[in-house]
Design a protein around this motif. Structure first.
Motif, PDB file in Angstrom:
ATOM      1  N   MET A 196      52.203  62.479  67.320  1.00 50.62           N
ATOM      2  CA  MET A 196      52.373  63.593  66.389  1.00 50.62           C
ATOM      3  C   MET A 196      53.645  64.389  66.712  1.00 50.62           C
ATOM      4  N   SER A 197      54.552  63.794  67.541  1.00 50.91           N
ATOM      5  CA  SER A 197      55.721  64.526  68.006  1.00 50.91           C
ATOM      6  C   SER A 197      56.688  64.871  66.884  1.00 50.91           C
ATOM      7  N   GLN A 198      56.701  64.062  65.796  1.00 53.44           N
ATOM      8  CA  GLN A 198      57.637  64.333  64.704  1.00 53.44           C
ATOM      9  C   GLN A 198      57.073  65.313  63.665  1.00 53.44           C
ATOM     10  N   LEU A 199      55.825  65.690  63.815  1.00 59.26           N
ATOM     11  CA  LEU A 199      55.204  66.577  62.833  1.00 59.26           C
ATOM     12  C   LEU A 199      55.659  68.020  63.037  1.00 59.26           C
ATOM     13  N   ASN A 200      55.682  68.764  61.931  1.00 62.17           N
ATOM     14  CA  ASN A 200      55.947  70.199  62.023  1.00 62.17           C
ATOM     15  C   ASN A 200      54.749  70.904  62.647  1.00 62.17           C
ATOM     16  N   ARG A 201      55.007  72.087  63.168  1.00 62.61           N
ATOM     17  CA  ARG A 201      53.939  72.902  63.748  1.00 62.61           C
ATOM     18  C   ARG A 201      53.975  74.294  63.134  1.00 62.61           C
ATOM     19  N   THR A 202      52.809  74.872  62.919  1.00 62.73           N
ATOM     20  CA  THR A 202      52.751  76.238  62.401  1.00 62.73           C
ATOM     21  C   THR A 202      52.927  77.214  63.562  1.00 62.73           C
ATOM     22  N   PRO A 203      53.160  78.496  63.265  1.00 60.84           N
ATOM     23  CA  PRO A 203      53.291  79.487  64.340  1.00 60.84           C
ATOM     24  C   PRO A 203      52.026  79.653  65.177  1.00 60.84           C
ATOM     25  N   LEU A 204      50.891  79.123  64.694  1.00 56.05           N
ATOM     26  CA  LEU A 204      49.625  79.266  65.429  1.00 56.05           C
ATOM     27  C   LEU A 204      49.253  78.011  66.221  1.00 56.05           C
ATOM     28  N   GLU A 220      56.898  85.242  63.755  1.00 53.67           N
ATOM     29  CA  GLU A 220      56.840  85.644  65.165  1.00 53.67           C
ATOM     30  C   GLU A 220      55.681  86.594  65.464  1.00 53.67           C
ATOM     31  N   GLN A 221      55.043  87.135  64.428  1.00 53.99           N
ATOM     32  CA  GLN A 221      53.905  88.030  64.642  1.00 53.99           C
ATOM     33  C   GLN A 221      52.573  87.385  64.260  1.00 53.99           C
ATOM     34  N   SER A 222      52.627  86.115  63.854  1.00 51.72           N
ATOM     35  CA  SER A 222      51.422  85.422  63.406  1.00 51.72           C
ATOM     36  C   SER A 222      50.391  85.281  64.513  1.00 51.72           C
TER      37      SER A 222
END
Length: 371
Positions: free
Chosen positions: A1-9, A200-202
């Motif tokens: 899953m290294s190429q997947l995007n990540r959410t701030p959470l 950044e505040q999520s």
């Protein structure tokens, strides 16, 4: 899953023990240690927190943003009051659905939320077809859904002003000193709030919400079973480019002002096909709710048969409804077989199980529309 995007959470999900899976190009939590069924039940009984930061958040600016968006959707955007949001559909020239979205009248601009899987194509579609002088800004923000009958109890402690809103209202507030954009809406059939927050505040906001005793983190598995019980469409499953709004049972998303005889009839892609179906009622199939017996879930792709054994349709979403206590599904069938009470048969592991065409939602909605 290294190429997947990540959410701030992302780090918070891992810390909470979530099972992460690929979804719409992101690494997302499908469930937490509580488990899908208990997460579903907790949301129906109390309050669940969902990370929906993978959704696309956009601002549409220009000299006449509402008029501009109406060239691409059949919804009444010009008539949308400031501080309200409306469900809308991007359609193509054949009348098919490119995506569904939420549009907020934010005063001098529109705030749009589009599906994660369609985000890139929606942005390209808007930029290619919006009238000259209009532009799209793609936001980098978190999006958190707080859903359930006790969501307002939680918000009353942290942001009482947001609790004055009714279903489909939108406003700007602060929670624990963090600026947020909040709409009173959601995808579970329950009362709730969708909270847009700076990336950044999520994490800080999510932790503050999870500190409330009513709130549990909920993954994509329960999100899907909750929306299915609520009879809500999932793009790419229940609606897509091969389905029109009329076939999908979404006539209500076609503004009266955009229909023949209205103030601004047509003017959106596929209008001739869609408005003909609205008036002539000559479409051949319709999306329906299906309620089964027993415990065996009826999954997406399951074939549907009539009483004579003829193949007549397919299930587009299905599973066991924990709150309903029965298998629930959505699917497309011929209009002649779409009447509530009609018994159809779903083929599951070689057996044809009866399913009854039923009204949706399968549960009583808990949306707050005022006292």
């Amino acid at each position: 899953m290294s190429q997947l995007n990540r959410t701030p959470l992302h780090d918070l999900h891992v810390e909470l023990g979530a099972r992460m899976v690929p979804f719409a190009g992101y690494e997302m939590p499908v469930q937490y240690p509580l488990g899908v069924k208990k997460e579903h039940e907790h949301t129906r009984a109390a309050c669940g927190l969902f990370d929906v930061s993978h959704m696309g958040q956009l601002l549409l600016r220009g000299p006449a943003p509402a008029e501009a968006l109406e060239t691409l959707v059949p919804a009444d955007i010009i008539g949308l009051p400031e501080g309200m949001q409306r469900y809308a559909l991007f359609t193509n020239e054949e009348g098919g659905i490119l995506d569904d979205l939420m549009a907020v009248n934010a005063g001098d601009h529109l705030y749009l939320v589009v599906n994660a899987a369609c985000k890139a194509q929606d942005i390209a579609h808007l930029r290619a077809h919006l009238p000259e002088g209009h532009e799209i800004e793609v936001l980098d923000r978190g999006l958190i859904a707080l859903q359930g009958p006790k969501a307002a109890t939680v918000m009353q402690r942290l942001c009482p002003a947001a609790c004055e809103m009714i279903f489909m209202q939108h406003g700007h507030f602060e929670i624990a000193g963090i600026p947020v954009w909040v709409s009173r809406s959601g995808y579970t059939g329950e009362d709730g709030f969708e909270i847009s927050v700076a990336a950044e505040q999520s994490d800080a906001l999510a932790r503050r919400l999870l500190a409330e005793p009513e709130v549990e983190a909920i993954g994509l598995g329960a999100r899907d079973s909750l929306r299915l019980e609520a009879g809500l469409c999932l793009y790419g499953h229940d609606i897509d480019t091969t389905t029109t709004p009329v076939e999908a049972g979404l006539i209500w998303a076609i503004g009266k002002s955009r229909r023949h005889g209205g103030e601004r009839p047509g003017g959106f892609p596929g209008a001739e096909t869609i408005l003909h179906q609205v008036e002539a009622k000559d479409h051949s199939r319709k999306r329906v709710g299906l309620l089964g017996e027993g415990r065996a879930p009826v999954r997406e792709g399951t074939e549907l048969y009539d009483a004579e054994g003829n193949l007549i349709g397919i299930v587009t979403s299905g599973g066991f409804g924990p709150s309903v206590g029965k298998p629930v599904a959505l699917g497309y069938v011929p209009v002649a077989l779409a009447e509530v009470g009609t018994t159809l048969f779903a083929e599951v592991r070689g057996k044809r199980l009866p399913m009854v065409v039923s009204p949706t939602p399968f549960i009583a909605p808990g949306y707050y529309r005022g006292k």
